[in-house]
Design an enzyme around this catalytic site. Structure first.
Site, PDB file in Angstrom:
ATOM      1  N   CYS A  94       0.755  -1.137   0.098  1.00  0.00           N
ATOM      2  CA  CYS A  94       0.042   0.165  -0.041  1.00  0.00           C
ATOM      3  C   CYS A  94       0.882   1.152  -0.139  1.00  0.00           C
ATOM      4  O   CYS A  94       0.343   2.157  -0.306  1.00  0.00           O
ATOM      5  CB  CYS A  94      -0.919   0.018   1.340  1.00  0.00           C
ATOM      6  SG  CYS A  94      -2.186  -1.218   0.961  1.00  0.00           S
ATOM      7  N   HIS A 337      -8.821   3.817  -2.327  1.00  0.00           N
ATOM      8  CA  HIS A 337      -7.500   3.520  -2.103  1.00  0.00           C
ATOM      9  C   HIS A 337      -6.868   2.446  -3.230  1.00  0.00           C
ATOM     10  O   HIS A 337      -6.975   1.292  -2.915  1.00  0.00           O
ATOM     11  CB  HIS A 337      -7.495   2.796  -0.800  1.00  0.00           C
ATOM     12  CG  HIS A 337      -6.252   1.981  -0.292  1.00  0.00           C
ATOM     13  ND1 HIS A 337      -4.980   2.820  -0.733  1.00  0.00           N
ATOM     14  CD2 HIS A 337      -5.976   1.030   0.403  1.00  0.00           C
ATOM     15  CE1 HIS A 337      -4.018   1.925  -0.185  1.00  0.00           C
ATOM     16  NE2 HIS A 337      -4.616   1.046   0.522  1.00  0.00           N
ATOM     17  N   CYS A 367      -0.373   2.459   6.841  1.00  0.00           N
ATOM     18  CA  CYS A 367      -0.235   1.039   7.203  1.00  0.00           C
ATOM     19  C   CYS A 367       0.041   0.303   5.884  1.00  0.00           C
ATOM     20  O   CYS A 367      -0.406   0.790   4.739  1.00  0.00           O
ATOM     21  CB  CYS A 367      -1.438   0.249   8.018  1.00  0.00           C
ATOM     22  SG  CYS A 367      -2.800   0.315   7.080  1.00  0.00           S
ATOM     23  N   GLY A 369       0.675  -3.617   4.101  1.00  0.00           N
ATOM     24  CA  GLY A 369       0.288  -5.146   4.255  1.00  0.00           C
ATOM     25  C   GLY A 369       1.462  -5.950   4.479  1.00  0.00           C
ATOM     26  O   GLY A 369       2.716  -5.621   4.431  1.00  0.00           O
TER      27      GLY A 369
HETATM   28  C1  LIG Z   1     -14.954  -4.321   2.139  1.00  0.00           C
HETATM   29  C2  LIG Z   1     -14.900  -5.070   0.758  1.00  0.00           C
HETATM   30  C3  LIG Z   1     -14.637  -6.459   0.597  1.00  0.00           C
HETATM   31  C4  LIG Z   1     -16.342  -4.679   0.121  1.00  0.00           C
HETATM   32  O1  LIG Z   1     -16.387  -4.847  -1.205  1.00  0.00           O
HETATM   33  P1  LIG Z   1     -17.676  -4.594  -1.902  1.00  0.00           P
HETATM   34  O2  LIG Z   1     -18.704  -5.300  -1.587  1.00  0.00           O
HETATM   35  O3  LIG Z   1     -17.495  -4.815  -3.483  1.00  0.00           O
HETATM   36  O4  LIG Z   1     -17.914  -3.108  -1.571  1.00  0.00           O
HETATM   37  P2  LIG Z   1     -18.665  -1.823  -2.258  1.00  0.00           P
HETATM   38  O5  LIG Z   1     -17.861  -0.570  -2.122  1.00  0.00           O
HETATM   39  O6  LIG Z   1     -19.104  -2.182  -3.714  1.00  0.00           O
HETATM   40  O7  LIG Z   1     -19.829  -1.713  -1.395  1.00  0.00           O
HETATM   41  C5  LIG Z   1     -21.066  -2.916  -1.158  1.00  0.00           C
HETATM   42  C6  LIG Z   1     -22.358  -2.288  -0.870  1.00  0.00           C
HETATM   43  O8  LIG Z   1     -22.321  -1.565   0.415  1.00  0.00           O
HETATM   44  C7  LIG Z   1     -23.145  -0.564   0.590  1.00  0.00           C
HETATM   45  N1  LIG Z   1     -22.045   0.609   0.887  1.00  0.00           N
HETATM   46  C8  LIG Z   1     -20.804   0.926   0.912  1.00  0.00           C
HETATM   47  N2  LIG Z   1     -20.314   2.046   1.362  1.00  0.00           N
HETATM   48  C9  LIG Z   1     -21.463   2.784   1.619  1.00  0.00           C
HETATM   49  C10 LIG Z   1     -21.829   4.010   2.268  1.00  0.00           C
HETATM   50  N3  LIG Z   1     -20.990   4.788   2.472  1.00  0.00           N
HETATM   51  N4  LIG Z   1     -23.309   4.310   2.538  1.00  0.00           N
HETATM   52  C11 LIG Z   1     -24.168   3.334   2.451  1.00  0.00           C
HETATM   53  N5  LIG Z   1     -23.859   2.034   1.579  1.00  0.00           N
HETATM   54  C12 LIG Z   1     -22.551   1.722   1.382  1.00  0.00           C
HETATM   55  C13 LIG Z   1     -23.791  -0.430  -0.770  1.00  0.00           C
HETATM   56  O9  LIG Z   1     -24.961  -0.969  -0.724  1.00  0.00           O
HETATM   57  C14 LIG Z   1     -22.760  -0.864  -1.660  1.00  0.00           C
HETATM   58  O10 LIG Z   1     -23.423  -1.327  -2.841  1.00  0.00           O
HETATM   59  P3  LIG Z   1     -23.475  -0.194  -4.153  1.00  0.00           P
HETATM   60  O11 LIG Z   1     -22.214   0.284  -4.514  1.00  0.00           O
HETATM   61  O12 LIG Z   1     -24.101  -1.189  -5.374  1.00  0.00           O
HETATM   62  O13 LIG Z   1     -24.392   0.524  -3.884  1.00  0.00           O
HETATM   63  C15 LIG Z   1     -13.601  -4.139  -0.189  1.00  0.00           C
HETATM   64  O14 LIG Z   1     -14.113  -2.841  -0.299  1.00  0.00           O
HETATM   65  C16 LIG Z   1     -12.358  -4.474   0.355  1.00  0.00           C
HETATM   66  O15 LIG Z   1     -11.843  -5.282   0.319  1.00  0.00           O
HETATM   67  N6  LIG Z   1     -11.879  -3.297   0.952  1.00  0.00           N
HETATM   68  C17 LIG Z   1     -10.500  -3.338   1.647  1.00  0.00           C
HETATM   69  C18 LIG Z   1      -9.632  -3.254   0.483  1.00  0.00           C
HETATM   70  C19 LIG Z   1      -8.391  -3.454   1.139  1.00  0.00           C
HETATM   71  O16 LIG Z   1      -7.979  -4.442   1.779  1.00  0.00           O
HETATM   72  N7  LIG Z   1      -7.296  -2.668   0.809  1.00  0.00           N
HETATM   73  C20 LIG Z   1      -5.884  -2.718   1.270  1.00  0.00           C
HETATM   74  C21 LIG Z   1      -5.976  -2.130   2.663  1.00  0.00           C
HETATM   75  S1  LIG Z   1      -4.455  -2.510   3.502  1.00  0.00           S
END
Ligand SMILES: CC(C)(COP(=O)(O)OP(=O)(O)OC[C@H]1O[C@@H](n2cnc3c(N)ncnc32)[C@H](O)[C@@H]1OP(=O)(O)O)[C@@H](O)C(=O)NCCC(=O)NCCS
Length: 381
Positions: A94, A337, A367, A369
């Protein structure tokens, strides 16, 4: 010798989504190439300045498919920069582009180069986060859960540091509020260079969601652990984007009449338990302050990557940071991100924010990974 920050720009950050993503039809190498081309054109960098750039350092995590085989070099060729300009790609997960930036600052400070481009790119639509990774079973066995599942590390940090679901959701709501307010105030227009897409130029970040509320976030299911607290709403999303900086020595500034906007003061990088990787900014920022002899009160602004609300909040609390000084224009939960892009995205926003507020010292920190943390200090001039 000093390394000076001359320019810092980024693309708008798109959602990583095969149907909805801003850049679903734009390749990673094109995204980075267009940013290079536009940033140099916007600086009115003539042929002489462009020809004097010594090297290009680019951070990228998923170095395969269209991001493979040294995207720094491939993108600069696509951008039409001189064939005589080399390029290399680095991986610090990251913090890859912050690593590229730190390498560039060190190279200049040591007198080995006068002008360097440093940036990063990640296209998580085309090159998904976990694609083509084959972890050694011994490493996976060594830790209580697969430490490459960042969501599980966020759950562990939430438990270890007692960060409640409510506090994580409230932090996420505030990240969206700040990001949308900053966009409304025109702050990001100073850092985003719109890249052409089939739907037109991409001017705005796609992930900030108007109307994000505590009530809506409370409805979301946990993703990584049934009895956990980490959801799609309080995690950073998956994104596509690129960022780029130009660094110069004092001599190069004089020779090309470049105005230094900041000085790179120092940086620190640390390792820690991979299962609590989210706490990396704590030892990294402490080490950086120790090295530079500056107290926390001297730092006017922090750009702290919000990989997850749990780790960002735990870091803020452990370090005793003033929340008003951390990500005043929102963070990764709202802005996104795109892994390799984020480090110099933070530097870009930090520089812009210090200039806008008249602040002097600013820290960008992430941070990382597999259990690492990085922090870089700049001084606005
Ligand atoms: C957490 C994670 C698995 C979620 O993936 P996802 O299900 O594809 O997430 P999305 O952003 O598409 O959101 C899914 C749903 O949650 C809801 N949602 C997300 N954020 C929202 C918000 N701020 N308000 C309301 N609803 C929200 C929505 O219903 C959304 O669906 P839509 O986009 O069709 O409206 C993914 O974002 C992830 O892996 N994040 C971490 C990434 C990571 O590890 N990075 C490195 C860090 S070290």
């Amino acid at each position: 010798m000093n390394a000076y920050l001359i320019e810092a720009r980024r693309t708008a950050i798109g959602r990583a989504h095969p149907d909805k993503g801003l850049y679903r039809e734009v390749r990673a190498d094109v995204l980075l190439a267009e940013l290079m081309r536009r940033m140099l054109a916007g600086m009115k960098a003539g042929e002489e300045l462009t020809a004097a750039i010594d090297d290009v350092y680019v951070g990228c995590v998923g170095q395969h498919l269209e991001q493979g085989k040294n995207i720094a070099r491939l993108a600069l060729l696509l951008a039409g920069l001189p064939e005589t300009l080399p390029g290399t790609t680095v991986n610090r997960l990251c913090a890859s582009s912050l690593q590229a930036f730190n390498f560039a600052a060190s190279t200049i400070a040591a007198g080995h180069a006068g002008l360097l481009l440093a940036g990063g790119v990640e296209h998580m639509t085309h090159v998904p986060m976990q694609a083509a990774t084959d972890y050694h079973q011994g490493l996976l066995d060594r830790y209580p859960f697969p430490f490459n599942n960042m969501g599980l590390t966020a759950e562990k940090v939430a438990r270890d540091y007692a960060v409640s679901r409510h506090d994580q959701d409230a932090f996420a709501v505030e990240s969206h509020r700040r990001a949308l307010a900053a966009r409304e105030a025109g702050h990001f227009a100073r850092e985003i260079l719109p890249i052409d897409t089939p739907a037109g130029p991409a001017r705005d970040d796609q992930s900030p969601r108007p109307g994000t509320s505590l009530e809506a976030l409370a409805e979301l299911k946990t993703i990584f652990a049934a009895d956990g607290s980490v959801t799609a709403g309080n995690s950073s999303p998956l994104n596509d984007g690129a960022s780029l900086t130009l660094l110069a020595s004092e001599d190069a500034c004089k020779r090309f009449d470049l105005k230094p906007r900041a000085r790179v003061v120092d940086f620190a990088v640390v390792g820690l338990d991979p299962c609590t990787m989210g706490m990396g900014p704590v030892p990294a920022i402490r080490a950086l302050l120790r090295k530079t002899g500056l107290g926390l009160d001297r730092i006017d602004r922090f750009e702290l990557n919000e990989a997850f609300a749990s780790q960002a909040l735990a870091c803020i609390r452990e370090l005793g940071l003033d929340p008003d000084k951390v990500n005043p224009w929102g963070g990764a939960i709202a802005l996104g991100h795109p892994l390799g892009c984020t480090g110099t995205r933070l530097i870009t926003t930090l520089l812009n924010g210090l200039e806008e507020s008249g602040g002097r010292f600013g820290i960008a920190s992430l941070c990382i990974g597999h259990g690492q943390g990085m922090a870089t200090l700049i001084e606005r001039l």
